[in-house]
Write a protein that holds these residues in place. Structure first.
Motif, PDB file in Angstrom:
ATOM      1  N   PHE A 118      18.293  -9.049  33.835  1.00  0.00           N
ATOM      2  CA  PHE A 118      17.555  -8.527  32.686  1.00  0.00           C
ATOM      3  C   PHE A 118      18.088  -9.129  31.383  1.00  0.00           C
ATOM      4  O   PHE A 118      17.318  -9.593  30.546  1.00  0.00           O
ATOM      5  CB  PHE A 118      17.653  -6.995  32.658  1.00  0.00           C
ATOM      6  CG  PHE A 118      16.938  -6.361  31.506  1.00  0.00           C
ATOM      7  CD1 PHE A 118      15.570  -6.131  31.569  1.00  0.00           C
ATOM      8  CD2 PHE A 118      17.621  -5.998  30.357  1.00  0.00           C
ATOM      9  CE1 PHE A 118      14.899  -5.550  30.508  1.00  0.00           C
ATOM     10  CE2 PHE A 118      16.963  -5.414  29.288  1.00  0.00           C
ATOM     11  CZ  PHE A 118      15.591  -5.190  29.365  1.00  0.00           C
ATOM     12  N   LEU A 119      19.428  -9.134  31.221  1.00  0.00           N
ATOM     13  CA  LEU A 119      20.029  -9.646  29.990  1.00  0.00           C
ATOM     14  C   LEU A 119      19.802 -11.141  29.819  1.00  0.00           C
ATOM     15  O   LEU A 119      19.596 -11.619  28.706  1.00  0.00           O
ATOM     16  CB  LEU A 119      21.521  -9.325  29.965  1.00  0.00           C
ATOM     17  CG  LEU A 119      21.868  -7.849  29.816  1.00  0.00           C
ATOM     18  CD1 LEU A 119      23.362  -7.627  29.980  1.00  0.00           C
ATOM     19  CD2 LEU A 119      21.387  -7.315  28.488  1.00  0.00           C
ATOM     20  N   THR A 120      19.841 -11.887  30.917  1.00  0.00           N
ATOM     21  CA  THR A 120      19.564 -13.320  30.839  1.00  0.00           C
ATOM     22  C   THR A 120      18.144 -13.564  30.363  1.00  0.00           C
ATOM     23  O   THR A 120      17.890 -14.389  29.473  1.00  0.00           O
ATOM     24  CB  THR A 120      19.786 -13.999  32.201  1.00  0.00           C
ATOM     25  OG1 THR A 120      21.151 -13.835  32.590  1.00  0.00           O
ATOM     26  CG2 THR A 120      19.458 -15.472  32.151  1.00  0.00           C
ATOM     27  N   LEU A 121      17.193 -12.831  30.920  1.00  0.00           N
ATOM     28  CA  LEU A 121      15.801 -12.998  30.514  1.00  0.00           C
ATOM     29  C   LEU A 121      15.584 -12.570  29.062  1.00  0.00           C
ATOM     30  O   LEU A 121      14.839 -13.226  28.328  1.00  0.00           O
ATOM     31  CB  LEU A 121      14.878 -12.226  31.454  1.00  0.00           C
ATOM     32  CG  LEU A 121      14.823 -12.776  32.881  1.00  0.00           C
ATOM     33  CD1 LEU A 121      14.067 -11.826  33.790  1.00  0.00           C
ATOM     34  CD2 LEU A 121      14.195 -14.154  32.892  1.00  0.00           C
ATOM     35  N   ARG A 122      16.231 -11.498  28.642  1.00  0.00           N
ATOM     36  CA  ARG A 122      16.103 -11.068  27.242  1.00  0.00           C
ATOM     37  C   ARG A 122      16.721 -12.093  26.298  1.00  0.00           C
ATOM     38  O   ARG A 122      16.183 -12.349  25.228  1.00  0.00           O
ATOM     39  CB  ARG A 122      16.783  -9.706  27.030  1.00  0.00           C
ATOM     40  CG  ARG A 122      16.035  -8.545  27.614  1.00  0.00           C
ATOM     41  CD  ARG A 122      14.725  -8.279  26.928  1.00  0.00           C
ATOM     42  NE  ARG A 122      14.967  -7.792  25.576  1.00  0.00           N
ATOM     43  CZ  ARG A 122      14.103  -7.874  24.580  1.00  0.00           C
ATOM     44  NH1 ARG A 122      12.933  -8.436  24.765  1.00  0.00           N
ATOM     45  NH2 ARG A 122      14.406  -7.422  23.389  1.00  0.00           N
ATOM     46  N   THR A 123      17.845 -12.686  26.686  1.00  0.00           N
ATOM     47  CA  THR A 123      18.482 -13.701  25.865  1.00  0.00           C
ATOM     48  C   THR A 123      17.601 -14.939  25.750  1.00  0.00           C
ATOM     49  O   THR A 123      17.598 -15.610  24.719  1.00  0.00           O
ATOM     50  CB  THR A 123      19.850 -14.078  26.454  1.00  0.00           C
ATOM     51  OG1 THR A 123      20.634 -12.892  26.558  1.00  0.00           O
ATOM     52  CG2 THR A 123      20.587 -15.058  25.578  1.00  0.00           C
ATOM     53  N   LEU A 124      16.844 -15.224  26.787  1.00  0.00           N
ATOM     54  CA  LEU A 124      15.908 -16.352  26.755  1.00  0.00           C
ATOM     55  C   LEU A 124      14.592 -15.977  26.095  1.00  0.00           C
ATOM     56  O   LEU A 124      13.586 -16.653  26.253  1.00  0.00           O
ATOM     57  CB  LEU A 124      15.686 -16.877  28.169  1.00  0.00           C
ATOM     58  CG  LEU A 124      16.923 -17.502  28.820  1.00  0.00           C
ATOM     59  CD1 LEU A 124      16.649 -17.840  30.271  1.00  0.00           C
ATOM     60  CD2 LEU A 124      17.373 -18.731  28.049  1.00  0.00           C
ATOM     61  N   ARG A 125      14.595 -14.850  25.370  1.00  0.00           N
ATOM     62  CA  ARG A 125      13.486 -14.374  24.542  1.00  0.00           C
ATOM     63  C   ARG A 125      12.284 -13.863  25.334  1.00  0.00           C
ATOM     64  O   ARG A 125      11.152 -13.930  24.857  1.00  0.00           O
ATOM     65  CB  ARG A 125      13.064 -15.449  23.544  1.00  0.00           C
ATOM     66  CG  ARG A 125      14.166 -15.768  22.559  1.00  0.00           C
ATOM     67  CD  ARG A 125      13.679 -16.673  21.470  1.00  0.00           C
ATOM     68  NE  ARG A 125      14.757 -16.887  20.520  1.00  0.00           N
ATOM     69  CZ  ARG A 125      15.408 -18.033  20.401  1.00  0.00           C
ATOM     70  NH1 ARG A 125      15.095 -19.051  21.163  1.00  0.00           N
ATOM     71  NH2 ARG A 125      16.371 -18.153  19.520  1.00  0.00           N
TER      72      ARG A 125
END
Length: 142
Positions: free
Chosen positions: A6-13
């Protein structure tokens, strides 16, 4: 382990909905294909959690603190590698990404990786002695 996804996807906007869907997709795939690995004590999950946490740190810090973020991410990923060696693809991918797109982070990654490798080898030698390396490197496989 879904939190780093989830955090990786959020960081990738990605939006919250898209990141949540990606996390659920990861969970669904894992439950359907690798169910036996979920119900047993398998160190791969700990290694993946540490390595993917390193990925989140790397991605979050690449705009402002590329060097310190790369070094902190490297510590998390090396911790994952010490748990299980099969997470090697992530540090190699970040190494190649740094080589192509961010030379400052690349050199920090390279120097930090070499220093951390020497420190880990020295610590293993201090704790276990030369027999550790003989057992690991000279083991007769059946």
């Amino acid at each position: 382990m879904p939190a780093p996804v989830f955090l990786t996807l959020r960081t990738l906007r990605a939006s919250r909905i898209a990141a949540g869907f990606g996390m659920l997709l990861f969970l669904g795939y894992t439950l359907s294909i690798y169910f036996a690995h979920i119900v047993i004590d398998d160190p791969i999950w700990l290694a993946e959690a540490l390595a993917s946490t390193g990925l989140v740190i790397f991605l979050k810090s690449r705009e402002r603190h590329a060097v310190s973020g790369a070094l902190l991410a490297l510590v998390a990923i090396v911790a994952g590698l010490l748990v299980k060696h099969s997470v090697l693809a992530l540090p190699v991918a970040l190494f190649l990404w740094g080589l192509c797109y961010d030379r400052k982070a690349f050199f920090a990654w390279l120097a930090g990786g070499m220093a951390l490798t020497v420190a880990v080898i020295a610590a293993f030698y201090a704790i276990y002695g030369a027999n550790f390396f003989i057992d690991v490197l000279m083991h007769q496989r059946v």
